[in-house]
Design a protein around this motif. Structure first.
Motif, mmCIF file in Angstrom:
data_model
loop_
_atom_site.group_PDB
_atom_site.id
_atom_site.type_symbol
_atom_site.label_atom_id
_atom_site.label_comp_id
_atom_site.label_asym_id
_atom_site.label_seq_id
_atom_site.Cartn_x
_atom_site.Cartn_y
_atom_site.Cartn_z
ATOM 1 N N LYS A 137 35.041 101.107 46.877
ATOM 2 C CA LYS A 137 35.256 101.678 48.215
ATOM 3 C C LYS A 137 36.602 101.205 48.777
ATOM 4 O O LYS A 137 36.962 100.038 48.667
ATOM 5 C CB LYS A 137 34.141 101.274 49.168
ATOM 6 N N PHE A 139 39.703 101.777 51.965
ATOM 7 C CA PHE A 139 40.038 102.287 53.299
ATOM 8 C C PHE A 139 41.518 102.612 53.347
ATOM 9 O O PHE A 139 42.341 101.858 52.839
ATOM 10 C CB PHE A 139 39.717 101.243 54.366
ATOM 11 N N ASP A 368 55.645 97.291 48.416
ATOM 12 C CA ASP A 368 54.567 96.340 48.697
ATOM 13 C C ASP A 368 55.143 94.958 49.014
ATOM 14 O O ASP A 368 54.735 94.300 49.968
ATOM 15 C CB ASP A 368 53.630 96.267 47.485
ATOM 16 N N HIS A 378 49.434 94.799 56.336
ATOM 17 C CA HIS A 378 48.133 95.227 56.854
ATOM 18 C C HIS A 378 48.259 96.445 57.769
ATOM 19 O O HIS A 378 47.282 97.128 58.031
ATOM 20 C CB HIS A 378 47.459 94.084 57.617
ATOM 21 N N VAL A 472 36.048 90.577 38.124
ATOM 22 C CA VAL A 472 36.220 90.944 39.525
ATOM 23 C C VAL A 472 35.157 91.980 39.849
ATOM 24 O O VAL A 472 34.841 92.815 39.006
ATOM 25 C CB VAL A 472 37.631 91.545 39.704
ATOM 26 N N ASN A 473 34.563 91.928 41.049
ATOM 27 C CA ASN A 473 33.573 92.961 41.343
ATOM 28 C C ASN A 473 33.899 93.798 42.573
ATOM 29 O O ASN A 473 33.047 94.495 43.101
ATOM 30 C CB ASN A 473 32.148 92.385 41.413
ATOM 31 N N ALA A 474 35.132 93.745 43.022
ATOM 32 C CA ALA A 474 35.558 94.638 44.104
ATOM 33 C C ALA A 474 37.024 94.960 43.901
ATOM 34 O O ALA A 474 37.821 94.085 43.555
ATOM 35 C CB ALA A 474 35.345 93.985 45.461
ATOM 36 N N GLU A 476 39.333 95.451 45.898
ATOM 37 C CA GLU A 476 40.318 94.771 46.743
ATOM 38 C C GLU A 476 40.827 93.477 46.119
ATOM 39 O O GLU A 476 41.891 92.995 46.498
ATOM 40 C CB GLU A 476 39.808 94.544 48.174
ATOM 41 N N SER A 477 40.078 92.928 45.180
ATOM 42 C CA SER A 477 40.553 91.691 44.542
ATOM 43 C C SER A 477 41.594 91.954 43.459
ATOM 44 O O SER A 477 42.133 91.016 42.873
ATOM 45 C CB SER A 477 39.376 90.912 43.957
ATOM 46 N N ARG A 479 43.895 94.489 44.222
ATOM 47 C CA ARG A 479 44.959 95.144 44.981
ATOM 48 C C ARG A 479 46.123 94.174 45.214
ATOM 49 O O ARG A 479 45.960 93.111 45.787
ATOM 50 C CB ARG A 479 44.387 95.643 46.312
ATOM 51 N N GLY A 480 47.280 94.549 44.694
ATOM 52 C CA GLY A 480 48.451 93.669 44.833
ATOM 53 C C GLY A 480 48.359 92.422 43.982
ATOM 54 O O GLY A 480 49.150 91.504 44.132
ATOM 55 N N ASN A 481 47.380 92.374 43.086
ATOM 56 C CA ASN A 481 47.165 91.177 42.266
ATOM 57 C C ASN A 481 47.966 91.300 40.977
ATOM 58 O O ASN A 481 47.448 91.664 39.927
ATOM 59 C CB ASN A 481 45.672 91.017 41.972
ATOM 60 N N ARG A 482 49.228 90.989 41.061
ATOM 61 C CA ARG A 482 50.108 91.185 39.905
ATOM 62 C C ARG A 482 49.892 90.136 38.839
ATOM 63 O O ARG A 482 50.410 90.256 37.734
ATOM 64 C CB ARG A 482 51.560 91.208 40.388
ATOM 65 N N ASP A 483 49.116 89.106 39.164
ATOM 66 C CA ASP A 483 48.741 88.130 38.125
ATOM 67 C C ASP A 483 47.968 88.821 37.007
ATOM 68 O O ASP A 483 47.919 88.327 35.889
ATOM 69 C CB ASP A 483 47.839 87.041 38.716
ATOM 70 N N HIS A 484 47.312 89.920 37.340
ATOM 71 C CA HIS A 484 46.518 90.614 36.322
ATOM 72 C C HIS A 484 47.353 91.592 35.490
ATOM 73 O O HIS A 484 46.814 92.311 34.663
ATOM 74 C CB HIS A 484 45.340 91.339 36.968
#
Lengths: 507, 372
Positions: A137, A139, A368, A378, A472-474, A476-477, A479-484
């Motif tokens: 989900k 927004f 970003d 935000h 990860v289970n959402a 948003e975790s 989003r913007g997580n360039r470590d991944h």
């Protein structure tokens, strides 16, 4: 007109042993490739008209047809490519601009292919999306930097101040702007229906809202573009969100042109222009010559809709995209859609499509990052667009910083498009990029809706599998997580711009 | 002596983390009684197999009554020069009331021991003003700590609260406990940590607890959302410099609870957010709106991946698990003392007959607060 000297792109192979002379190909091909030869008593092909859409091939009842790439006719293969030589040939004949459709297809632009994703091992268990919830989900809209809490009876916390309007979508994938006019009503119906079925959004483009699509308007992002076609108070009021279109990745800096031939009675009603008139979208909005002007338009639209829905701005990814994005946020936009150099179109000068703009991956990463540095992240959602081909591209875009992505070419492929890249001819055999009733009825909107919804379902499943793999289970975790993300075969400059490390680097 | 060979600089290169597994334990007296350090020491040492000798630490509240009104800064420095450089920054912004080496006892097994020093100080009003924008003393402390940790090469502030202190290093719980003379302190809230880093980085600053202002936090797990959380925190002026994912949780508590005024229940709803399926089942529309808004606004603060944390601000001890409880956490109570630990055995070895003992649910915080 003299016969063209440019060699055909495609060879039509007909297996005469299989052909039963049923004439289906003759009836079906809108481009007039297959012609019945009375003397020979058999169909023959005018290959110069073939666009390579493979419609005849897939509909030949005896599978007698195959459409193949015509063999390269030059000995040179590096710098003087086949397409360069053919383009010059056409221009020598016509003196005109070469038209292209869909997106830039040059492989060097695809950074997605040089990014890889991470997965969890041992220290962090991966999560099985079949057993555990996995949340997509999303927004879209502007958010406050903090929540105001009020205390109700018995000290129960409640929201102290309402949030600004947010678009809630069940998967971070939306259908990008494609107007009724550029695509058929059945194609619009298919996408709008699929968006409703999945709980995401579709986008009207600059085509207005056809009465048949009004029931899907609660999931529609309606566009306000430089031609202002179809923009009425009801159009704005019915929508889920409003998008001011400033630019498009396939043709940054230039406008649009729907030929009068496509402006049928129905299109004319929806766009609110006379039948048969060319629908010209000017290159700039003639009331936006600066960022202040954009701000006025944003707030005019917010006023018109009583601040009840997000208002965003779509721009093409260009060199200075990060600063432009900052300006757009300050101008009050709730979301920014950024369309990269691989973004598609119904028609654009090929030279612009292929050479103007920058890849979405780089644009996204820099926007970003800059928004974060300015403390504005935000305040705005980022929608990335332009050449998203798979769920992996979606997830990589989100890891680079996108809130959601737009897809258009992929959605049309789900409806049957074979990316023959001649949408501007208006003769789409698949009933998508055409207004010819004989062709549009080939696309059954119910089947189209199922296929488009299936695509979103399939990609959502795949994203969940990848998220689970990362532990990860959402969404948003990520989003913007360039470590991944890690880069493969990229220079240090590219890695720095993307804000990622090279594959093989540890945390 | 250059001891910190693993810690790269300059700062932009510090953005990596060391995943780890661990043992946690904590106890609190709700009546504010001072509990001897012996209990936490024994509790933590009972979970020997949860660590690998590469990190242990303790946080204690109520230990500096003589300087209760002052900030207690604990610094670890690679060299005496680095300490002096950090001290110069402190003198710029603070009035130092007293300073001394952190008392230690020799422990043969410990290596690479940094210079450890504690300062009791007050932030000068002009340093608070300099932060601007209606900043308060804690904001100035955060800025000062971030400045030293980012910019003073080889110096780290690892504890910056009032009447509390963090003690940690590379070693097992016995070694670190003995070294810092933990059994000799008396505190009304204790937390302890035994570390199992899956990487050989043996930097003392990477041990737990992590602290900022009065916060201390210990963590077992790995934060898969680290990259998201770190970048989210950066836009609020928190810079992750300690090479461990745990750091983001400490800063998230500071941001959400101190700065944004959420209570622990709401902060837990942000970090270990309830699943949408549960939010949609919520019957009270006000509660549903709030839960939904928390997720929409604080997506960058959602912590994914397995974790169990204990956190304290000196007034409360809070235990929290991840959304699907992928790390153990047990809580117990006897009289006015409550316990939260990774293992029941770690509680029973110091409280054999608890009146209540339970397993907190996933994502539901266990909050024990000192009675006013």
């Amino acid at each position: 007109m003299a016969r063209t000297r440019v060699a055909p792109d495609f060879a039509v192979r007909r297996d005469t042993a299989r052909c039963i002379n049923c004439k289906a190909c003759v009836r079906l091909c809108a481009n007039g490739v297959h012609v019945w030869d009375e003397v020979a008593g058999a169909p023959v092909a005018d290959e110069s008209k073939c666009v390579g859409c493979h419609f005849c091939e897939e509909h030949c009842p005896t599978r007698a047809l195959s459409i193949e790439r015509a063999p390269a006719e030059t000995t040179s293969g590096g710098h003087w490519t086949r397409s360069a030589i053919r383009g010059i040939g056409r221009q020598a004949e016509t003196g005109g601009i070469l038209l292209g459709a869909m997106g830039n297809d040059r492989p060097q632009m695809a950074y997605f292919d040089r990014l890889v994703l991470n997965a969890a091992q041992v220290t962090n268990p991966s999560i099985d999306p079949l057993r555990e919830p996995m949340e997509l989900k999303t927004f879209i809209g502007s958010r406050p930097d903090r929540i105001e809490i009020a205390r109700g009876a018995g000290g129960r916390p409640r929201l102290g101040a309402p949030l600004p309007p947010l678009l809630e979508i069940e998967t971070p994938i939306m259908f990008s702007a494609m107007s009724y006019g550029s695509i058929s009503l059945n194609a619009c119906r298919s996408l709008a229906g699929a968006a409703g079925e999945i709980g995401t959004c579709w986008n009207t483009g600059e085509g207005g809202l056809h009465p048949d699509l009004e029931s899907c308007a609660d999931r529609a992002i309606v566009q306000v573009a430089s031609g202002r076609f179809g923009v009425t108070p009801e159009y704005l009021a019915r929508a889920a969100a409003i998008e001011i279109k400033v630019g498009q990745g396939a043709k940054p800096g230039i406008g649009g042109h729907l030929p009068g031939g496509k402006v049928t009675e129905d299109v004319s009603r929806t766009r609110r222009i006379p039948v048969g008139s060319d629908a010209i979208s000017p290159a700039p909005h003639h009331d936006i010559y600066s960022i202040e002007d954009l701000k006025q338009l944003i707030f005019a639209l917010k006023e018109a809709t009583r601040y009840s829905k997000p208002v965003g701005v779509k721009i093409a990814a260009v060199h200075n995209v990060a600063s432009i994005a900052i300006g757009i946020v300050h101008a009050g936009a709730d979301f920014i859609a950024i369309d990269g150099i691989r973004g598609g179109t119904g028609a654009a000068p090929s030279v612009i499509r292929d050479h103007v703009g920058i890849p979405i991956e780089l644009a996204l990463a820099s926007v970003d990052q800059r928004l974060r540095e300015e403390g504005l992240r935000h305040r705005v959602s980022i929608i990335a667009a332009g050449g998203i081909r798979s769920s992996a591209d979606v997830l990589k875009a989100i890891a680079l910083g996108a809130d959601a992505v737009y897809i258009a070419t992929a959605a049309l492929v789900a409806l049957g498009c074979h990316v023959c890249r001649t949408c501007y001819l208006g003769k789409c055999n698949w009933g998508i990029a055409t207004q010819d009733p004989a062709l549009t009825r080939r696309l059954n909107p119910e089947v189209g809706q199922t296929r488009a919804a299936n695509l979103l379902r399939a990609w959502s499943h795949e994203i969940k599998e990848m998220l689970g793999g990362m532990g990860v289970n959402a969404i948003e975790s990520v989003r913007g997580n360039r470590d991944h993300l890690r880069g493969v075969g990229l220079s240090q400059v590219e890695l720095d711009l993307l804000g990622i490390k090279h594959a093989g680097s540890p945390w | 002596m250059l001891i910190n060979v693993h810690r790269p600089s300059p700062v932009p290169d510090l953005d990596f983390k060391v995943p780890s597994g661990c043992g946690l334990t904590g106890l609190i007296s709700q009546k504010g009684e001072l509990l001897p350090g012996d209990a936490i020491y024994r509790s933590l040492c009972s979970m020997e197999e949860r660590g690998n000798g590469l990190g242990a630490g303790y946080a204690a509240y109520g230990i500096y009554p003589d300087f209760a009104a002052n900030r207690a800064f604990h610094l670890m420095c690679d060299t005496e020069d680095a300490r002096r450089a950090a001290e110069a920054v402190l003198r710029r912004d603070c009035t130092i009331r007293h300073d001394e080496p952190i008392p230690t006892s020799p422990v043969k097994a410990l290596k690479n021991i940094p210079v450890l020093w504690r300062y009791f100080l007050d932030i000068k009003p002009e340093a608070v003003e300099r932060v601007g924008g209606g900043a308060t003393e804690p904001d100035a402390v955060v800025r000062l700590v971030m400045e030293i940790n980012r910019k003073v090469d080889g110096a780290f502030v690892f504890s910056s609260g009032r009447n509390m202190g963090i003690f940690k290093g590379v070693g097992n719980p016995e070694e670190i406990g003995e070294f810092f003379r933990i059994p000799a302190y008396r505190a009304n809230v204790w937390i302890g940590h035994n570390r199992f880093p899956t990487n050989s980085v043996s930097w003392w600053g990477g041990a737990h607890p992590f602290g900022l202002l009065d916060w201390s936090l210990v963590h077992n797990g790995e934060i898969s959302s680290y990259g998201t959380n770190r970048r989210y925190l950066e836009s609020y002026g928190y810079w992750c410099t300690l090479q461990t994912d745990t750091e983001v949780m400490a800063y998230l508590f500071d941001l959400l609870v101190r700065r944004h005024g959420l209570d622990f229940d709401l902060a837990a709803q942000v970090m270990a957010a309830p699943f949408w399926t549960r939010i949609e089942r919520e019957e009270d529309p006000e509660a549903r709106r709030l839960s939904s808004a928390l997720r929409a606004v604080y997506g960058g603060a959602l912590v994914s991946g397995p974790f169990a944390v204990l956190v304290s601000d000196g007034k409360s001890l809070v235990g929290l698990n991840d959304r699907i409880k992928l790390r153990p956490l047990v809580a117990a109570r006897k009289g006015s003392v409550s316990y939260i630990a990774s293992e029941e055995a770690a509680i029973r070895c110091i409280c054999p007959d608890p009146e209540a003992l339970w397993m907190p649910d996933a994502g539901v915080p266990t909050v024990v607060t000192v009675e006013a």
